[in-house]
Design a protein around this motif. Structure first.
Motif, mmCIF file in Angstrom:
data_model
loop_
_atom_site.group_PDB
_atom_site.id
_atom_site.type_symbol
_atom_site.label_atom_id
_atom_site.label_comp_id
_atom_site.label_asym_id
_atom_site.label_seq_id
_atom_site.Cartn_x
_atom_site.Cartn_y
_atom_site.Cartn_z
ATOM 1 N N GLY A 198 -9.378 -16.182 153.392
ATOM 2 C CA GLY A 198 -9.607 -16.294 151.961
ATOM 3 C C GLY A 198 -10.798 -15.475 151.543
ATOM 4 N N PHE A 199 -10.847 -15.214 150.255
ATOM 5 C CA PHE A 199 -11.940 -14.444 149.672
ATOM 6 C C PHE A 199 -12.415 -15.215 148.444
ATOM 7 C CE2 PHE A 199 -14.217 -11.106 147.595
ATOM 8 C CZ PHE A 199 -14.646 -10.287 148.630
ATOM 9 N N GLY A 200 -13.697 -15.579 148.414
ATOM 10 C CA GLY A 200 -14.237 -16.346 147.301
ATOM 11 C C GLY A 200 -15.322 -15.583 146.579
ATOM 12 N N VAL A 201 -15.265 -15.607 145.248
ATOM 13 C CA VAL A 201 -16.278 -14.934 144.431
ATOM 14 C C VAL A 201 -16.746 -15.848 143.312
ATOM 15 C CG1 VAL A 201 -15.445 -12.594 144.896
ATOM 16 C CG2 VAL A 201 -14.566 -13.829 142.927
ATOM 17 N N LEU A 202 -17.941 -15.593 142.869
ATOM 18 C CA LEU A 202 -18.461 -16.287 141.699
ATOM 19 C C LEU A 202 -17.731 -15.821 140.449
ATOM 20 C CD1 LEU A 202 -20.428 -17.927 139.977
ATOM 21 C CD2 LEU A 202 -22.099 -16.089 140.275
ATOM 22 N N LEU A 203 -17.564 -14.497 140.293
ATOM 23 C CA LEU A 203 -17.031 -13.931 139.059
ATOM 24 C C LEU A 203 -16.010 -12.846 139.358
ATOM 25 C CD1 LEU A 203 -17.307 -13.683 135.913
ATOM 26 C CD2 LEU A 203 -19.084 -11.973 136.360
ATOM 27 N N GLU A 204 -14.848 -12.945 138.717
ATOM 28 C CA GLU A 204 -13.819 -11.912 138.830
ATOM 29 C C GLU A 204 -13.657 -11.207 137.480
ATOM 30 O OE1 GLU A 204 -9.070 -11.341 139.933
ATOM 31 O OE2 GLU A 204 -9.928 -13.351 139.861
ATOM 32 N N LEU A 205 -13.710 -9.877 137.517
ATOM 33 C CA LEU A 205 -13.472 -9.061 136.327
ATOM 34 C C LEU A 205 -11.984 -8.718 136.326
ATOM 35 C CD1 LEU A 205 -16.583 -6.700 136.655
ATOM 36 C CD2 LEU A 205 -16.427 -8.956 135.583
ATOM 37 N N THR A 206 -11.187 -9.558 135.704
ATOM 38 C CA THR A 206 -9.732 -9.491 135.853
ATOM 39 C C THR A 206 -9.124 -8.174 135.375
ATOM 40 O OG1 THR A 206 -9.451 -10.676 133.769
ATOM 41 C CG2 THR A 206 -9.423 -11.996 135.793
ATOM 42 N N ALA A 207 -9.690 -7.548 134.369
ATOM 43 C CA ALA A 207 -9.125 -6.310 133.832
ATOM 44 C C ALA A 207 -9.154 -5.170 134.843
ATOM 45 C CB ALA A 207 -9.876 -5.897 132.563
ATOM 46 N N LEU A 208 -10.007 -5.279 135.862
ATOM 47 C CA LEU A 208 -10.130 -4.199 136.850
ATOM 48 C C LEU A 208 -9.158 -4.346 138.021
ATOM 49 C CD1 LEU A 208 -13.990 -3.687 136.841
ATOM 50 C CD2 LEU A 208 -12.225 -2.444 135.566
ATOM 51 N N GLY A 209 -8.436 -5.464 138.101
ATOM 52 C CA GLY A 209 -7.351 -5.614 139.062
ATOM 53 C C GLY A 209 -7.745 -5.696 140.525
ATOM 54 N N GLY A 210 -8.950 -6.107 140.830
ATOM 55 C CA GLY A 210 -9.401 -6.160 142.210
ATOM 56 C C GLY A 210 -8.626 -7.093 143.106
ATOM 57 N N ARG A 211 -8.078 -8.125 142.542
ATOM 58 C CA ARG A 211 -7.283 -9.101 143.306
ATOM 59 C C ARG A 211 -6.111 -8.413 144.009
ATOM 60 N NH1 ARG A 211 -6.345 -14.842 142.613
ATOM 61 N NH2 ARG A 211 -8.172 -14.804 141.268
ATOM 62 N N ASP A 212 -5.517 -7.423 143.344
ATOM 63 C CA ASP A 212 -4.365 -6.715 143.915
ATOM 64 C C ASP A 212 -4.717 -5.989 145.210
ATOM 65 O OD1 ASP A 212 -2.941 -7.605 141.707
ATOM 66 O OD2 ASP A 212 -3.149 -5.704 140.620
ATOM 67 N N ALA A 213 -5.959 -5.517 145.319
ATOM 68 C CA ALA A 213 -6.383 -4.785 146.516
ATOM 69 C C ALA A 213 -6.482 -5.695 147.731
ATOM 70 C CB ALA A 213 -7.738 -4.113 146.261
ATOM 71 N N LEU A 214 -6.493 -6.995 147.525
ATOM 72 C CA LEU A 214 -6.643 -7.951 148.625
ATOM 73 C C LEU A 214 -5.339 -8.609 149.063
ATOM 74 C CD1 LEU A 214 -9.966 -9.597 147.529
ATOM 75 C CD2 LEU A 214 -9.580 -8.185 149.545
ATOM 76 N N ALA A 215 -4.271 -8.413 148.312
ATOM 77 C CA ALA A 215 -3.005 -9.070 148.655
ATOM 78 C C ALA A 215 -2.645 -8.768 150.101
ATOM 79 C CB ALA A 215 -1.912 -8.590 147.710
ATOM 80 N N PRO A 216 -2.207 -9.747 150.858
ATOM 81 C CA PRO A 216 -1.831 -11.112 150.511
ATOM 82 C C PRO A 216 -2.941 -12.154 150.741
ATOM 83 C CG PRO A 216 -1.075 -10.682 152.713
ATOM 84 C CD PRO A 216 -1.786 -9.413 152.228
ATOM 85 N N ILE A 217 -4.184 -11.725 150.911
ATOM 86 C CA ILE A 217 -5.285 -12.662 151.131
ATOM 87 C C ILE A 217 -5.483 -13.512 149.869
ATOM 88 C CG2 ILE A 217 -7.772 -12.879 151.570
ATOM 89 C CD1 ILE A 217 -7.560 -10.140 153.021
ATOM 90 N N PRO A 218 -5.580 -14.830 150.002
ATOM 91 C CA PRO A 218 -5.846 -15.676 148.834
ATOM 92 C C PRO A 218 -7.235 -15.379 148.255
ATOM 93 C CG PRO A 218 -5.066 -17.001 150.692
ATOM 94 C CD PRO A 218 -5.347 -15.629 151.224
ATOM 95 N N VAL A 219 -7.281 -15.205 146.944
ATOM 96 C CA VAL A 219 -8.535 -14.920 146.241
ATOM 97 C C VAL A 219 -8.865 -16.121 145.367
ATOM 98 C CG1 VAL A 219 -9.702 -13.452 144.559
ATOM 99 C CG2 VAL A 219 -8.127 -12.432 146.235
#
Length: 171
Positions: A144-165
């Motif tokens: 898993g990957f945990g963050v305090l703040l995600e800037l959703t418009a920048l799409g960073g979550r996609d770079a981590l798939a399939p790791i849970p964010v």
């Protein structure tokens, strides 16, 4: 403390580190004892069965150490190049405003270990993907990957798939 209050502590710093970049400064969150305890506890609740927390330089060290303490695991830093005396591996990646290299310390995480990675902000996902690839290259399972703040418009979550964010706050 409510996470909405924590979000109110995050400062927007325009044109840092270069013109056109809006930097999200979480330093006021870290400086507020109640907010810091809240985010450490919230992120620690997401660690699950991980053997170790990995903190990404530099604010990820601060968050990761607090999360590991609450979760009852060890903490391993993923550092910028040239900071470690012994290196297990390195990974160069693109940032929104340049390139950087991360390094994993040698002989601190055994192959097959399960790691929960912690950082302050997830933006484009370059740093997160590099840290995860670095760990995977050492035979570590990133659970898993945990963050305090995600800037959703920048799409960073996609770079981590399939790791849970897991993001405590999103903007």
């Amino acid at each position: 403390m409510e996470l909405a209050h924590v979000l109110g502590l995050v400062r927007d710093v325009p044109d840092h580190p270069q013109p056109g970049v809006l930097f999200r400064d979480v330093t006021p969150v870290l400086a507020d004892a109640e907010a810091f305890a809240t985010i450490a506890t919230e992120l620690a609740s997401l660690v699950g069965e991980a053997d170790v927390v990995v903190g990404v330089e530099a604010r990820g060290f601060l968050l990761g150490a607090a999360v590991a303490l609450v979760a009852g695991t060890g903490i391993v830093p993923v550092r910028k190049a040239g900071k470690l005396p012994r290196v297990a591996g390195s990974r160069t990646y693109e940032l929104e405003y340049g390139t950087a290299t991360l390094e994993l310390p040698a002989d601190v995480i055994a192959p097959g270990a399960r790691a929960f990675v912690v950082d302050d902000v997830l933006a484009t996902g370059g740093t997160a993907a590099a840290a995860s690839a670095l760990l995977a290259g050492a035979g570590v399972d990133v659970v898993g990957f945990g963050v305090l703040l995600e800037l959703t418009a920048l799409g960073g979550r996609d770079a981590l798939a399939p790791i849970p964010v897991h993001a405590l706050l999103t903007v």
